[in-house]
Design an enzyme around this catalytic site. Sequence first.
Site, PDB file in Angstrom:
ATOM      1  N   LYS A  54       0.847  -1.208   0.000  1.00  0.00           N
ATOM      2  CA  LYS A  54       0.000   0.000   0.000  1.00  0.00           C
ATOM      3  C   LYS A  54       0.873   1.245   0.000  1.00  0.00           C
ATOM      4  CE  LYS A  54      -3.779  -2.464   2.282  1.00  0.00           C
ATOM      5  NZ  LYS A  54      -4.554  -2.750   3.499  1.00  0.00           N
ATOM      6  N   GLN A  98      -4.418  -1.443   9.779  1.00  0.00           N
ATOM      7  CA  GLN A  98      -4.343  -2.785   9.185  1.00  0.00           C
ATOM      8  C   GLN A  98      -4.859  -3.844  10.157  1.00  0.00           C
ATOM      9  OE1 GLN A  98      -3.535  -3.300   6.006  1.00  0.00           O
ATOM     10  NE2 GLN A  98      -3.647  -5.518   6.074  1.00  0.00           N
ATOM     11  N   ASP A 121     -10.878   3.019   4.200  1.00  0.00           N
ATOM     12  CA  ASP A 121     -10.967   1.561   4.309  1.00  0.00           C
ATOM     13  C   ASP A 121     -12.427   1.124   4.497  1.00  0.00           C
ATOM     14  OD1 ASP A 121      -9.186  -0.509   4.109  1.00  0.00           O
ATOM     15  OD2 ASP A 121      -8.910  -0.728   6.270  1.00  0.00           O
TER      16      ASP A 121
HETATM   17  N1  GUN Z   1      -6.516  -6.911   6.364  1.00  0.00           N
HETATM   18  C1  GUN Z   1      -6.785  -7.621   5.253  1.00  0.00           C
HETATM   19  N2  GUN Z   1      -7.407  -6.851   4.353  1.00  0.00           N
HETATM   20  C2  GUN Z   1      -7.534  -5.626   4.895  1.00  0.00           C
HETATM   21  C3  GUN Z   1      -8.105  -4.400   4.428  1.00  0.00           C
HETATM   22  O1  GUN Z   1      -8.640  -4.272   3.334  1.00  0.00           O
HETATM   23  N3  GUN Z   1      -8.037  -3.369   5.308  1.00  0.00           N
HETATM   24  C4  GUN Z   1      -7.473  -3.483   6.533  1.00  0.00           C
HETATM   25  N4  GUN Z   1      -7.453  -2.412   7.316  1.00  0.00           N
HETATM   26  N5  GUN Z   1      -6.948  -4.602   6.987  1.00  0.00           N
HETATM   27  C5  GUN Z   1      -6.983  -5.667   6.158  1.00  0.00           C
END
Ligand code: GUN
Length: 290
Positions: A54, A98, A121
């Site tokens: 990311k 995350q 998110d």
């Molecule tokens: N863990 C796995 N996929 C995601 C996501 O799309 N966002 C977040 N914050 N954590 C994740």
Amino acid sequence: MTARIIDGKALAQKVRARIADDVARLKAEHDVRPGLAAVLVGEDPASQVYVGMKHRATEEAGMLSRQLVLPADTSQRDLEALVADLNADDAIDGILVQLPLPDHLDPQPVQELIDPTKDVDALNPYTAGRLAIGDPTFLSCTPYGVLQLLAEAGVETAGAHVVVVGRSNLVGRPLSVMLTLKGRDATVTLAHSRTADLAAVCRTADVIVAAVGRIGLITADMVRPGATVIDVGTNRGEDGRLVGDVDFAGVREVAGAITPVPGGVGPMTVTMLLQNTLEAARLRRGLPRN
Ligand code: GUN
């Protein structure tokens, strides 16, 4: 019949190039550089990889990327204080924490604390509620990516029967709502671990989206010939390789179109995070969405 492969990597490249152009134009016309803060607590190896991807993608798009890595023993209070600081930071347009968090931390209050105008998110209950009433602010990144893949593959959702397998807040549940919004107009079955005769339900689908996290969940006998199969699974096989929820080799002989793992949904999740961050930067300054 051998299925057409829906190439998520190629689509992601195309969409990211367009986003980078939009970011450059935002800078030139309004002196605005979108900023994303990604918070990682602990040392979960998969999360480290995802947050790293990311970060790189955000910088490549010309945006500001701030990575905040906290020790595994961080307290709930300190994590929430960090989110509050990011809410107040004008250079930051998008915040993501995350998942999964270490066991002693409760993700719910953290997600509720994220300013809804920065909730790229889309995990804040406010954001989920806006989607549920059919007036979304931000769309969760993975389901948003699935919609882009279906559109790119020319799969019509209006009137189609889509079986979404998996009811997680991250993927299955929001995707099922998005597909029923006006303009997408799908008929959706949201299947889960208690669904009776999953194979029979799947055989009625024009589109199957597998989002459970179990290797080999969807096999060729569950797929109507010509159906589209989208694989959201990101599992590690015994050899450490990334594998989806779909038995790719078998299903590709039956399906009309299919996403591979890797190279399908994954690259689009990161791409739609960039899209949401760009949209947040525009919305927070009263500029129309692109
Ligand atoms: N863990 C796995 N996929 C995601 C996501 O799309 N966002 C977040 N914050 N954590 C994740």
